[in-house]
Design a protein around this motif. Structure first.
Motif, PDB file in Angstrom:
ATOM      1  N   GLN A 231      83.708   6.390  42.199  1.00  0.00           N
ATOM      2  CA  GLN A 231      82.607   6.755  43.126  1.00  0.00           C
ATOM      3  C   GLN A 231      81.774   7.612  42.787  1.00  0.00           C
ATOM      4  O   GLN A 231      82.027   8.756  41.787  1.00  0.00           O
ATOM      5  N   GLY A 232      80.399   7.903  43.090  1.00  0.00           N
ATOM      6  CA  GLY A 232      79.512   8.975  42.882  1.00  0.00           C
ATOM      7  C   GLY A 232      78.037   8.336  42.180  1.00  0.00           C
ATOM      8  O   GLY A 232      78.199   7.355  41.555  1.00  0.00           O
ATOM      9  N   PRO A 233      77.021   9.192  42.359  1.00  0.00           N
ATOM     10  CA  PRO A 233      75.680   8.890  41.523  1.00  0.00           C
ATOM     11  C   PRO A 233      75.781   8.985  39.997  1.00  0.00           C
ATOM     12  O   PRO A 233      74.921   8.294  39.759  1.00  0.00           O
ATOM     13  N   LEU A 234      76.750   9.611  39.353  1.00  0.00           N
ATOM     14  CA  LEU A 234      76.832   9.502  37.986  1.00  0.00           C
ATOM     15  C   LEU A 234      77.563   8.499  37.480  1.00  0.00           C
ATOM     16  O   LEU A 234      78.915   8.502  37.683  1.00  0.00           O
ATOM     17  N   LEU A 235      77.339   7.241  37.084  1.00  0.00           N
ATOM     18  CA  LEU A 235      78.131   6.032  36.710  1.00  0.00           C
ATOM     19  C   LEU A 235      78.382   6.233  35.188  1.00  0.00           C
ATOM     20  O   LEU A 235      77.635   6.098  34.269  1.00  0.00           O
ATOM     21  N   VAL A 236      79.750   6.066  35.053  1.00  0.00           N
ATOM     22  CA  VAL A 236      80.227   6.206  33.672  1.00  0.00           C
ATOM     23  C   VAL A 236      81.300   5.261  33.409  1.00  0.00           C
ATOM     24  O   VAL A 236      82.108   5.022  34.240  1.00  0.00           O
ATOM     25  N   GLU A 257      70.581   4.594  41.123  1.00  0.00           N
ATOM     26  CA  GLU A 257      69.200   4.263  41.751  1.00  0.00           C
ATOM     27  C   GLU A 257      68.778   5.472  42.660  1.00  0.00           C
ATOM     28  O   GLU A 257      69.520   5.701  43.693  1.00  0.00           O
ATOM     29  N   GLY A 258      67.770   6.190  42.452  1.00  0.00           N
ATOM     30  CA  GLY A 258      67.370   7.222  43.381  1.00  0.00           C
ATOM     31  C   GLY A 258      67.775   8.642  42.791  1.00  0.00           C
ATOM     32  O   GLY A 258      67.357   9.680  43.388  1.00  0.00           O
ATOM     33  N   TYR A 259      68.786   8.584  41.828  1.00  0.00           N
ATOM     34  CA  TYR A 259      69.239  10.072  41.527  1.00  0.00           C
ATOM     35  C   TYR A 259      68.935  10.041  39.791  1.00  0.00           C
ATOM     36  O   TYR A 259      69.462  11.207  39.142  1.00  0.00           O
ATOM     37  N   GLU A 260      67.993   9.596  39.324  1.00  0.00           N
ATOM     38  CA  GLU A 260      67.776   9.796  37.983  1.00  0.00           C
ATOM     39  C   GLU A 260      67.064  11.171  37.651  1.00  0.00           C
ATOM     40  O   GLU A 260      67.645  11.688  36.800  1.00  0.00           O
ATOM     41  N   SER A 261      66.261  11.687  38.516  1.00  0.00           N
ATOM     42  CA  SER A 261      65.592  12.880  38.255  1.00  0.00           C
ATOM     43  C   SER A 261      66.781  13.981  38.473  1.00  0.00           C
ATOM     44  O   SER A 261      66.477  14.765  37.461  1.00  0.00           O
ATOM     45  N   ALA A 262      67.543  13.972  39.398  1.00  0.00           N
ATOM     46  CA  ALA A 262      68.660  15.094  39.759  1.00  0.00           C
ATOM     47  C   ALA A 262      69.515  14.870  38.591  1.00  0.00           C
ATOM     48  O   ALA A 262      70.058  16.138  38.216  1.00  0.00           O
ATOM     49  N   ASN A 264      68.827  13.782  35.134  1.00  0.00           N
ATOM     50  CA  ASN A 264      68.516  13.781  33.904  1.00  0.00           C
ATOM     51  C   ASN A 264      68.772  14.875  32.862  1.00  0.00           C
ATOM     52  O   ASN A 264      69.261  14.303  31.698  1.00  0.00           O
ATOM     53  N   ASN A 265      69.151  15.961  33.281  1.00  0.00           N
ATOM     54  CA  ASN A 265      69.546  17.073  32.537  1.00  0.00           C
ATOM     55  C   ASN A 265      70.710  16.978  31.878  1.00  0.00           C
ATOM     56  O   ASN A 265      71.312  17.097  30.676  1.00  0.00           O
ATOM     57  N   LEU A 266      71.747  16.538  32.842  1.00  0.00           N
ATOM     58  CA  LEU A 266      73.162  16.238  32.469  1.00  0.00           C
ATOM     59  C   LEU A 266      73.202  14.870  31.817  1.00  0.00           C
ATOM     60  O   LEU A 266      74.106  15.203  30.748  1.00  0.00           O
ATOM     61  N   LEU A 267      72.495  13.853  31.920  1.00  0.00           N
ATOM     62  CA  LEU A 267      72.667  12.792  30.929  1.00  0.00           C
ATOM     63  C   LEU A 267      72.214  13.337  29.425  1.00  0.00           C
ATOM     64  O   LEU A 267      72.523  12.559  28.246  1.00  0.00           O
ATOM     65  N   ASN A 268      71.126  14.195  29.336  1.00  0.00           N
ATOM     66  CA  ASN A 268      70.739  14.612  27.946  1.00  0.00           C
ATOM     67  C   ASN A 268      71.918  15.199  27.149  1.00  0.00           C
ATOM     68  O   ASN A 268      71.863  15.413  26.145  1.00  0.00           O
ATOM     69  N   ILE A 269      72.884  15.712  28.074  1.00  0.00           N
ATOM     70  CA  ILE A 269      73.759  16.685  27.527  1.00  0.00           C
ATOM     71  C   ILE A 269      74.965  15.616  27.015  1.00  0.00           C
ATOM     72  O   ILE A 269      75.601  16.090  25.957  1.00  0.00           O
ATOM     73  N   LEU A 270      75.283  15.000  27.891  1.00  0.00           N
ATOM     74  CA  LEU A 270      76.544  13.889  27.569  1.00  0.00           C
ATOM     75  C   LEU A 270      76.505  13.239  26.340  1.00  0.00           C
ATOM     76  O   LEU A 270      77.693  12.768  25.761  1.00  0.00           O
ATOM     77  N   GLY A 271      75.197  12.886  25.912  1.00  0.00           N
ATOM     78  CA  GLY A 271      75.419  11.975  24.691  1.00  0.00           C
ATOM     79  C   GLY A 271      73.886  11.456  24.278  1.00  0.00           C
ATOM     80  O   GLY A 271      72.897  12.130  24.639  1.00  0.00           O
ATOM     81  N   ARG A 272      73.649  10.422  23.419  1.00  0.00           N
ATOM     82  CA  ARG A 272      72.493  10.027  22.945  1.00  0.00           C
ATOM     83  C   ARG A 272      71.634   9.209  23.979  1.00  0.00           C
ATOM     84  O   ARG A 272      72.458   8.046  24.493  1.00  0.00           O
ATOM     85  N   ARG A 273      70.503   9.620  24.238  1.00  0.00           N
ATOM     86  CA  ARG A 273      69.639   8.717  25.150  1.00  0.00           C
ATOM     87  C   ARG A 273      69.072   7.397  24.982  1.00  0.00           C
ATOM     88  O   ARG A 273      68.707   7.380  23.662  1.00  0.00           O
ATOM     89  N   GLN A 274      69.290   6.579  25.492  1.00  0.00           N
ATOM     90  CA  GLN A 274      68.569   5.133  25.267  1.00  0.00           C
ATOM     91  C   GLN A 274      67.932   4.625  26.430  1.00  0.00           C
ATOM     92  O   GLN A 274      68.665   3.987  27.371  1.00  0.00           O
ATOM     93  N   GLY A 275      66.795   4.818  26.875  1.00  0.00           N
ATOM     94  CA  GLY A 275      66.239   4.599  28.056  1.00  0.00           C
ATOM     95  C   GLY A 275      66.626   5.362  29.198  1.00  0.00           C
ATOM     96  O   GLY A 275      66.623   6.592  28.870  1.00  0.00           O
ATOM     97  N   LEU A 276      67.064   4.615  30.208  1.00  0.00           N
ATOM     98  CA  LEU A 276      67.714   5.575  31.289  1.00  0.00           C
ATOM     99  C   LEU A 276      69.284   5.912  31.063  1.00  0.00           C
ATOM    100  O   LEU A 276      69.824   6.393  32.267  1.00  0.00           O
ATOM    101  N   SER A 277      69.671   5.372  30.232  1.00  0.00           N
ATOM    102  CA  SER A 277      71.393   5.653  29.909  1.00  0.00           C
ATOM    103  C   SER A 277      71.779   6.411  28.772  1.00  0.00           C
ATOM    104  O   SER A 277      70.796   6.750  28.066  1.00  0.00           O
ATOM    105  N   THR A 278      72.837   6.851  28.781  1.00  0.00           N
ATOM    106  CA  THR A 278      73.434   7.949  27.689  1.00  0.00           C
ATOM    107  C   THR A 278      74.381   7.154  27.013  1.00  0.00           C
ATOM    108  O   THR A 278      75.312   6.646  27.539  1.00  0.00           O
ATOM    109  N   LEU A 279      74.459   6.867  25.644  1.00  0.00           N
ATOM    110  CA  LEU A 279      75.334   6.306  25.086  1.00  0.00           C
ATOM    111  C   LEU A 279      76.490   7.665  24.593  1.00  0.00           C
ATOM    112  O   LEU A 279      76.306   8.360  24.194  1.00  0.00           O
ATOM    113  N   LEU A 280      77.839   7.008  24.997  1.00  0.00           N
ATOM    114  CA  LEU A 280      78.946   7.800  24.859  1.00  0.00           C
ATOM    115  C   LEU A 280      79.505   7.574  23.380  1.00  0.00           C
ATOM    116  O   LEU A 280      79.873   6.245  23.392  1.00  0.00           O
ATOM    117  N   SER A 281      80.093   8.442  22.660  1.00  0.00           N
ATOM    118  CA  SER A 281      80.816   7.853  21.259  1.00  0.00           C
ATOM    119  C   SER A 281      81.780   8.988  20.975  1.00  0.00           C
ATOM    120  O   SER A 281      81.278  10.228  20.806  1.00  0.00           O
TER     121      SER A 281
END
Length: 283
Positions: A231-236, A257-262, A264-281
């Motif tokens: 559960q939660g707004p960050l889907l992994v 949906e609706g939490y993209e802006s809030a 965004n900074n965390l998604l940039n740290i987690l991995g490589r951005r690809q559009g609205l998603s972050t790729l984890l490897s």
């Protein structure tokens, strides 16, 4: 009548008698020395200080897991558990309370029992059996709760994320066996990350997640790894395999949906951005 002459000459022992006497004395001293050495060795073995075991844990984990302020002996003692990013890192995190252990050797290996004051309602038992060319580890079924803040001690990326929440660790029919350098895994090791928050996000919590490492009933050399969002707004999501000594994992993270802006900074740290998603490897 002739007077009787009494000889005052002393009879000297022959060489054979002297040799027997000397050999007997030497034998007594030899046995005494070996007895003392054996007694000292047994005393040292029984009363071996807990610091020896703590040193072994530190070396085996490359200083990422440390037992500090150790008390007792190798066989029964306690320590403060500390996680570290390795030699020279400054982000070490200590577990609240103490970790107790009991080590019981037996004819085919050793049994280890662990109990943490803060996080375990029942002790965890680990049985290790050693053969000529095989090693077998069996972990008792157990569920424990650990503070997520402890992960910051492992260094990047955890010291950047500064995660908070609860980690629930569960083992079920978990067995590991090594034969000719290859590992086989049976059973399940599951980590639930509950109500996780991060200093990089204003949203608290960002979600709850489940990570499972699963073997097969007959044993597999490539146990599967599965990551899902509970559960939660960050889907992994993600999946992978443990191959030999390496973990191979790929996944994806994105904001609900609706939490993209809030987020965004965390998604940039987690991995490589690809559009609205972050790729984890990993691996």
């Amino acid at each position: 009548m002739k007077p009787m002459l009494i000889s005052t000459r002393q009879t000297r022992p022959n060489k054979a008698q002297t040799r027997v006497r000397h050999n007997g004395t030497g034998s007594i001293w030899t046995h005494a020395v070996w007895g003392c050495l054996l007694g000292l060795s047994m005393a040292l073995l029984v009363w071996a200080p807990a610091s020896w075991l703590a040193w072994g844990v530190t070396k085996a984990s490359q200083e990422q897991v440390q037992w500090r302020d150790v008390r007792g002996t190798v066989w029964s003692g306690s320590a403060q558990l500390v996680l570290s990013g390795g030699k020279g890192t400054l982000d070490a995190q200590a577990l609240p309370g103490r970790l107790q252990w009991t080590l019981l050797p037996h004819w085919s290996g050793v049994g280890l029992s662990l109990q943490a004051d803060c996080c375990m309602t029942q002790e965890s038992s680990i049985q290790v059996r050693l053969g000529w060319s095989t090693q077998h580890v069996q972990v008792s079924d157990n569920t424990s709760q650990w503070p997520a803040a402890l992960l910051a001690g492992l260094g990047a990326p955890w010291n950047t994320l500064q995660a908070d929440g609860q980690l629930q660790l569960r083992t079920e029919s978990l067995q590991l066996q090594w034969a000719e350098g290859r590992m086989q895994m049976k059973g399940l090791a599951e980590l639930r990350m509950q109500s996780i928050s991060s200093r990089l996000s204003p949203i608290k919590p960002i979600g709850s997640y489940q990570l499972q490492l699963r073997g097969t009933p007959e044993g597999t050399a490539t146990p599967s790894l599965q990551l899902n969002t509970l559960q939660g707004p960050l889907l992994v999501t993600g999946e992978g395999q443990w191959v030999g000594a390496r973990l191979r994992f790929t996944g994806e993270a994105h904001a609900q949906e609706g939490y993209e802006s809030a987020l965004n900074n965390l998604l940039n740290i987690l991995g490589r951005r690809q559009g609205l998603s972050t790729l984890l490897s990993l691996g």
